[in-house]
Design a protein around this motif. Structure first.
Motif, PDB file in Angstrom:
ATOM      1  N   MET A  95       0.810  -1.194   0.000  1.00 21.86           N
ATOM      2  CA  MET A  95       0.000   0.000   0.000  1.00 21.86           C
ATOM      3  C   MET A  95       0.852   1.257   0.000  1.00 21.86           C
ATOM      4  N   ALA A  96       2.080   1.130   0.490  1.00 21.10           N
ATOM      5  CA  ALA A  96       2.971   2.283   0.439  1.00 21.10           C
ATOM      6  C   ALA A  96       3.247   2.667  -1.007  1.00 21.10           C
ATOM      7  N   ASP A  97       3.222   1.683  -1.916  1.00 20.72           N
ATOM      8  CA  ASP A  97       3.406   1.957  -3.339  1.00 20.72           C
ATOM      9  C   ASP A  97       2.305   2.876  -3.862  1.00 20.72           C
ATOM     10  N   THR A  98       1.097   2.708  -3.354  1.00 21.78           N
ATOM     11  CA  THR A  98      -0.013   3.566  -3.748  1.00 21.78           C
ATOM     12  C   THR A  98       0.282   5.009  -3.369  1.00 21.78           C
ATOM     13  N   VAL A  99       0.838   5.209  -2.209  1.00 20.39           N
ATOM     14  CA  VAL A  99       1.191   6.555  -1.742  1.00 20.39           C
ATOM     15  C   VAL A  99       2.271   7.156  -2.637  1.00 20.39           C
ATOM     16  N   THR A 100       3.290   6.379  -2.977  1.00 20.03           N
ATOM     17  CA  THR A 100       4.372   6.912  -3.807  1.00 20.03           C
ATOM     18  C   THR A 100       3.878   7.255  -5.212  1.00 20.03           C
ATOM     19  N   ARG A 101       2.900   6.514  -5.720  1.00 18.31           N
ATOM     20  CA  ARG A 101       2.354   6.824  -7.041  1.00 18.31           C
ATOM     21  C   ARG A 101       1.605   8.147  -7.048  1.00 18.31           C
ATOM     22  N   LEU A 102       1.238   8.640  -5.885  1.00 16.07           N
ATOM     23  CA  LEU A 102       0.602   9.948  -5.765  1.00 16.07           C
ATOM     24  C   LEU A 102       1.630  11.059  -5.522  1.00 16.07           C
ATOM     25  N   GLY A 103       2.912  10.719  -5.652  1.00 16.51           N
ATOM     26  CA  GLY A 103       3.961  11.718  -5.521  1.00 16.51           C
ATOM     27  C   GLY A 103       4.415  11.973  -4.099  1.00 16.51           C
ATOM     28  N   ILE A 104       4.131  11.041  -3.201  1.00 17.68           N
ATOM     29  CA  ILE A 104       4.517  11.194  -1.793  1.00 17.68           C
ATOM     30  C   ILE A 104       5.591  10.162  -1.474  1.00 17.68           C
ATOM     31  N   SER A 105       6.726  10.634  -0.992  1.00 14.96           N
ATOM     32  CA  SER A 105       7.791   9.722  -0.576  1.00 14.96           C
ATOM     33  C   SER A 105       7.396   9.034   0.727  1.00 14.96           C
ATOM     34  N   VAL A 106       7.883   7.817   0.920  1.00 15.79           N
ATOM     35  CA  VAL A 106       7.631   7.082   2.155  1.00 15.79           C
ATOM     36  C   VAL A 106       8.973   6.771   2.807  1.00 15.79           C
ATOM     37  N   ARG A 107       9.061   7.096   4.103  1.00 13.93           N
ATOM     38  CA  ARG A 107      10.287   6.815   4.856  1.00 13.93           C
ATOM     39  C   ARG A 107       9.934   6.106   6.148  1.00 13.93           C
ATOM     40  N   TRP A 108      10.744   5.111   6.485  1.00 19.17           N
ATOM     41  CA  TRP A 108      10.623   4.419   7.766  1.00 19.17           C
ATOM     42  C   TRP A 108      11.789   4.881   8.614  1.00 19.17           C
ATOM     43  N   GLU A 109      11.488   5.554   9.699  1.00 21.03           N
ATOM     44  CA  GLU A 109      12.498   6.102  10.607  1.00 21.03           C
ATOM     45  C   GLU A 109      12.221   5.578  12.016  1.00 21.03           C
ATOM     46  N   GLN A 110      13.142   5.830  12.911  1.00 21.47           N
ATOM     47  CA  GLN A 110      12.915   5.454  14.306  1.00 21.47           C
ATOM     48  C   GLN A 110      13.047   6.679  15.183  1.00 21.47           C
ATOM     49  N   GLY A 111      12.315   6.663  16.285  1.00 24.99           N
ATOM     50  CA  GLY A 111      12.340   7.786  17.202  1.00 24.99           C
ATOM     51  C   GLY A 111      11.110   7.772  18.075  1.00 24.99           C
ATOM     52  N   SER A 112      10.888   8.862  18.757  1.00 23.82           N
ATOM     53  CA  SER A 112       9.747   8.947  19.676  1.00 23.82           C
ATOM     54  C   SER A 112       8.608   9.720  19.010  1.00 23.82           C
ATOM     55  N   PHE A 113       8.046   9.141  17.959  1.00 23.60           N
ATOM     56  CA  PHE A 113       6.938   9.739  17.236  1.00 23.60           C
ATOM     57  C   PHE A 113       6.073   8.609  16.691  1.00 23.60           C
ATOM     58  N   ARG A 114       4.860   8.934  16.314  1.00 25.17           N
ATOM     59  CA  ARG A 114       3.947   7.926  15.763  1.00 25.17           C
ATOM     60  C   ARG A 114       4.083   7.842  14.246  1.00 25.17           C
ATOM     61  N   GLY A 115       4.203   8.983  13.603  1.00 26.22           N
ATOM     62  CA  GLY A 115       4.313   9.023  12.155  1.00 26.22           C
ATOM     63  C   GLY A 115       3.192   9.842  11.561  1.00 26.22           C
ATOM     64  N   GLY A 116       3.273  10.061  10.264  1.00 22.34           N
ATOM     65  CA  GLY A 116       2.244  10.812   9.579  1.00 22.34           C
ATOM     66  C   GLY A 116       2.785  11.487   8.341  1.00 22.34           C
ATOM     67  N   LEU A 117       1.962  12.307   7.754  1.00 28.47           N
ATOM     68  CA  LEU A 117       2.302  13.027   6.536  1.00 28.47           C
ATOM     69  C   LEU A 117       2.879  14.384   6.914  1.00 28.47           C
ATOM     70  N   CYS A 118       3.998  14.716   6.300  1.00 29.73           N
ATOM     71  CA  CYS A 118       4.609  16.015   6.561  1.00 29.73           C
ATOM     72  C   CYS A 118       5.248  16.518   5.268  1.00 29.73           C
ATOM     73  N   SER A 119       5.880  17.666   5.361  1.00 33.01           N
ATOM     74  CA  SER A 119       6.556  18.248   4.221  1.00 33.01           C
ATOM     75  C   SER A 119       8.028  18.435   4.579  1.00 33.01           C
ATOM     76  N   ILE A 120       8.917  17.920   3.757  1.00 36.65           N
ATOM     77  CA  ILE A 120      10.357  18.092   3.968  1.00 36.65           C
ATOM     78  C   ILE A 120      10.907  18.771   2.722  1.00 36.65           C
ATOM     79  N   GLU A 121      11.458  19.954   2.915  1.00 34.62           N
ATOM     80  CA  GLU A 121      11.971  20.773   1.825  1.00 34.62           C
ATOM     81  C   GLU A 121      10.918  20.952   0.731  1.00 34.62           C
ATOM     82  N   GLY A 122       9.665  21.148   1.159  1.00 36.71           N
ATOM     83  CA  GLY A 122       8.575  21.413   0.234  1.00 36.71           C
ATOM     84  C   GLY A 122       7.974  20.189  -0.432  1.00 36.71           C
ATOM     85  N   GLU A 123       8.486  19.010  -0.137  1.00 35.98           N
ATOM     86  CA  GLU A 123       7.982  17.782  -0.750  1.00 35.98           C
ATOM     87  C   GLU A 123       7.205  16.961   0.283  1.00 35.98           C
ATOM     88  N   PRO A 124       6.050  16.389  -0.106  1.00 37.63           N
ATOM     89  CA  PRO A 124       5.279  15.584   0.839  1.00 37.63           C
ATOM     90  C   PRO A 124       5.979  14.251   1.134  1.00 37.63           C
TER      91      PRO A 124
END
Length: 76
Positions: free
Chosen positions: A1-30
């Motif tokens: 399903m992550a492929d579906t997101v990338t086909r809409l022009g949104i990058s997907v990243r798996w990171e670790q830390g003290s957060f849940r996750g979500g959609l954000c903008s990094i350097e103007g890109e979703p």
């Protein structure tokens, strides 16, 4: 399903830390950030929340995948 997101022009990243996750903008890109330390159920909940807000009708999604997305959205 992550492929579906990338086909809409949104990058997907798996990171670790003290957060849940979500959609954000990094350097103007979703970017969808998923916490790889969270259980799969939590990651799927974040993904479902993002998928709800995306124009899924604007791209072709195989019927089996579309059905999986529908079930995911109903479950969360």
């Amino acid at each position: 399903m992550a492929d579906t997101v990338t086909r809409l022009g949104i990058s997907v990243r798996w990171e670790q830390g003290s957060f849940r996750g979500g959609l954000c903008s990094i350097e103007g890109e979703p970017v969808l950030i998923l916490n790889k330390q969270q259980p799969a159920e939590s990651q799927l909940a974040v993904l479902a929340g993002v998928l709800r807000r995306l124009p899924l009708d604007s791209i072709y999604i195989r019927p089996a995948v579309r059905e999986d997305i529908k079930r995911l959205l109903e479950a969360v």
